[in-house]
Design an enzyme around this catalytic site. Structure first.
Site, PDB file in Angstrom:
ATOM      1  N   HIS A  83     -67.150 -54.089 -79.666  1.00 25.50           N
ATOM      2  CA  HIS A  83     -66.709 -54.675 -78.379  1.00 25.50           C
ATOM      3  C   HIS A  83     -67.119 -56.155 -78.287  1.00 25.50           C
ATOM      4  O   HIS A  83     -67.936 -56.539 -77.445  1.00 25.50           O
ATOM      5  CB  HIS A  83     -67.278 -53.888 -77.189  1.00 25.50           C
ATOM      6  CG  HIS A  83     -66.538 -54.154 -75.901  1.00 25.50           C
ATOM      7  ND1 HIS A  83     -66.433 -53.239 -74.887  1.00 25.50           N
ATOM      8  CD2 HIS A  83     -65.860 -55.256 -75.466  1.00 25.50           C
ATOM      9  CE1 HIS A  83     -65.733 -53.767 -73.882  1.00 25.50           C
ATOM     10  NE2 HIS A  83     -65.371 -54.997 -74.222  1.00 25.50           N
TER      11      HIS A  83
ATOM     12  N   GLU B 238     -68.307 -45.765 -75.517  1.00 20.43           N
ATOM     13  CA  GLU B 238     -69.144 -46.773 -76.172  1.00 20.43           C
ATOM     14  C   GLU B 238     -70.612 -46.615 -75.802  1.00 20.43           C
ATOM     15  O   GLU B 238     -70.911 -46.368 -74.630  1.00 20.43           O
ATOM     16  CB  GLU B 238     -68.716 -48.190 -75.731  1.00 20.43           C
ATOM     17  CG  GLU B 238     -67.373 -48.616 -76.202  1.00 20.43           C
ATOM     18  CD  GLU B 238     -66.943 -49.976 -75.655  1.00 20.43           C
ATOM     19  OE1 GLU B 238     -65.741 -50.242 -75.675  1.00 20.43           O
ATOM     20  OE2 GLU B 238     -67.810 -50.756 -75.211  1.00 20.43           O
TER      21      GLU B 238
ATOM     22  N   ARG C 249     -59.208 -51.181 -73.686  1.00 17.39           N
ATOM     23  CA  ARG C 249     -60.276 -50.257 -73.302  1.00 17.39           C
ATOM     24  C   ARG C 249     -60.130 -48.999 -74.145  1.00 17.39           C
ATOM     25  O   ARG C 249     -59.010 -48.557 -74.452  1.00 17.39           O
ATOM     26  CB  ARG C 249     -60.191 -49.885 -71.819  1.00 17.39           C
ATOM     27  CG  ARG C 249     -60.781 -50.925 -70.883  1.00 17.39           C
ATOM     28  CD  ARG C 249     -62.311 -51.049 -71.022  1.00 17.39           C
ATOM     29  NE  ARG C 249     -62.866 -52.047 -70.142  1.00 17.39           N
ATOM     30  CZ  ARG C 249     -63.058 -53.335 -70.458  1.00 17.39           C
ATOM     31  NH1 ARG C 249     -62.731 -53.769 -71.674  1.00 17.39           N
ATOM     32  NH2 ARG C 249     -63.607 -54.162 -69.604  1.00 17.39           N
TER      33      ARG C 249
HETATM   34  C1  8YV Z   1     -66.454 -58.260 -71.881  1.00 16.32           C
HETATM   35  C2  8YV Z   1     -64.163 -57.207 -71.643  1.00 16.32           C
HETATM   36  O1  8YV Z   1     -67.269 -58.582 -72.939  1.00 16.32           O
HETATM   37  O2  8YV Z   1     -63.754 -58.810 -69.968  1.00 16.32           O
HETATM   38  C3  8YV Z   1     -63.595 -57.663 -70.349  1.00 16.32           C
HETATM   39  O3  8YV Z   1     -62.953 -56.831 -69.686  1.00 16.32           O
HETATM   40  O4  8YV Z   1     -63.860 -56.185 -72.101  1.00 16.32           O
HETATM   41  C4  8YV Z   1     -65.096 -58.032 -72.428  1.00 16.32           C
HETATM   42  O5  8YV Z   1     -64.499 -59.256 -72.688  1.00 16.32           O
HETATM   43  C5  8YV Z   1     -67.072 -57.172 -71.080  1.00 16.32           C
HETATM   44  O6  8YV Z   1     -66.213 -56.518 -70.256  1.00 16.32           O
HETATM   45  C6  8YV Z   1     -68.150 -57.770 -70.257  1.00 16.32           C
HETATM   46  O7  8YV Z   1     -68.462 -57.013 -69.138  1.00 16.32           O
END
Ligand code: 8YV
Length: 324
Positions: free
Chosen positions: A290, A272, A243
């Site tokens: 992302h 983001e 993150r």
């Molecule tokens: C997703 C991610 O694309 O799963 C997660 O925590 O960061 C990513 O793989 C995104 O969060 C989808 O909501």
């Protein structure tokens, strides 16, 4: 409550096959615009739906969850990370939360490796040079870069994704693996990987590549900042597929500008899709939008995982991936 009556709201478009399957079982509403829903739209959604399916781009705040007209009893998150949901407020409101672990492990580890190789071997810079039409041909000292094979990788957060990436690096590229986590992992948990436990500061000082795999939390907020970056080798590269707010992005820009570290590869950002001032001007950073879990196979699996949780909820069975 029967499946056919359950109201389910998707805050973004999901892969068509999963939307179709959901529409057969539930009264499905999908945000067709495929842009983040506004706070007012989320409030309206929480009042309409039995199950709201947020993504990382939806901030499900205490204010939203505490509204008197909230009907939703389950947040079936599309993704493993849930730092965009106020978990304490969900608990207080009696709203259950599920996530989609496991199915995105390999895809996310692949993007960490993509960033590591790209940053070390200057692949983005090289591609931009060729595309610019300014490449003047091969010579012995052209675009020299850092070899990956046999180097030391420091993993911050040895969960599923951290371990999968460490395995790729060790077995694929002969890398020595160090890791830090809240507690050392057993040999069984490490699946036989000869990874060595270190404190964060020891890991930062000893690693040629540092890759972040910890969840976003108050404890990991700005874990990587000017002070921690200064502990890293000036030849080291920092990779982030976790993150954005685990890194103080402004401090990272300074460190990359001043040569405190050699390079970075980022898939996630503090705000983001906005980037810290100066980040775009740097040639020694690889920037991805992302896309860690962004394979068709994985996004379908994430949708199916969320759907399985909703089906369990509808049937009154234990949820498969309950986090609150
Ligand atoms: C997703 C991610 O694309 O799963 C997660 O925590 O960061 C990513 O793989 C995104 O969060 C989808 O909501």
């Amino acid at each position: 409550m029967t499946n056919s009556k359950l109201r389910v709201l998707l805050t973004r478009r999901w892969p068509q096959a999963v939307e179709d399957a959901m529409a057969q079982d539930f009264e499905l509403r999908v945000n067709q615009d495929n842009r983040p829903m506004t706070e007012a739209e989320l409030a309206e959604g929480l009042a309409w739906a039995d199950v709201l399916c947020p993504t990382v781009t939806d901030s499900v705040s205490a204010e939203l969850l505490g509204a008197p007209n909230v009907r939703a009893r389950l947040l079936a998150n599309f993704g493993v990370g849930f730092n965009h949901i106020d978990m304490a407020a969900a608990k207080t409101a009696g709203v259950l939360v599920t996530n989609t672990p496991g199915v995105l492990t390999d895809a996310t580890a692949e993007i960490a490796m993509t960033l590591l190789l790209n940053s070390a071997r200057r692949a983005g810079e090289g591609e931009r040079l060729v595309r610019s039409g300014r490449w003047q041909g091969w010579h012995p000292t052209h675009m020299l870069s850092t070899q990956v094979t046999g180097k030391t990788l420091g993993i911050v957060g040895m969960g599923r994704i951290g371990l999968a990436f460490a395995r790729q690096a060790h077995y694929g590229f002969g890398m020595r693996v160090l890791y830090c986590a809240r507690t050392p992992r057993s040999d069984a948990a490490l699946q036989g990987l000869p990874a060595q436990y270190r404190s964060l500061s020891e890991l930062l000082a000893a690693s040629d590549f540092v890759s972040l795999h910890c969840p976003a939390s108050p404890e990991t907020h700005h874990l990587i900042n000017a002070q921690s970056l200064a502990l890293m080798k000036p030849t080291a590269h920092l990779i982030n597929t976790a993150r954005g707010d685990v890194i103080n992005e402004a401090d990272l820009v300074d460190a990359l500008q001043q040569g405190v570290i050699a390079g970075a590869g980022l898939d996630v950002y503090e705000a983001e899709p906005a980037l810290a001032p100066g980040l775009l001007d740097l040639s020694n950073v690889v920037l991805l939008p992302h896309m860690g879990s962004g394979t068709t196979q994985t996004r379908v699996a994430m949708g199916e995982c969320a759907m399985a949780n909703i089906r369990a909820f509808a049937a009154g069975e234990p949820l498969l991936n309950q986090v609150v």
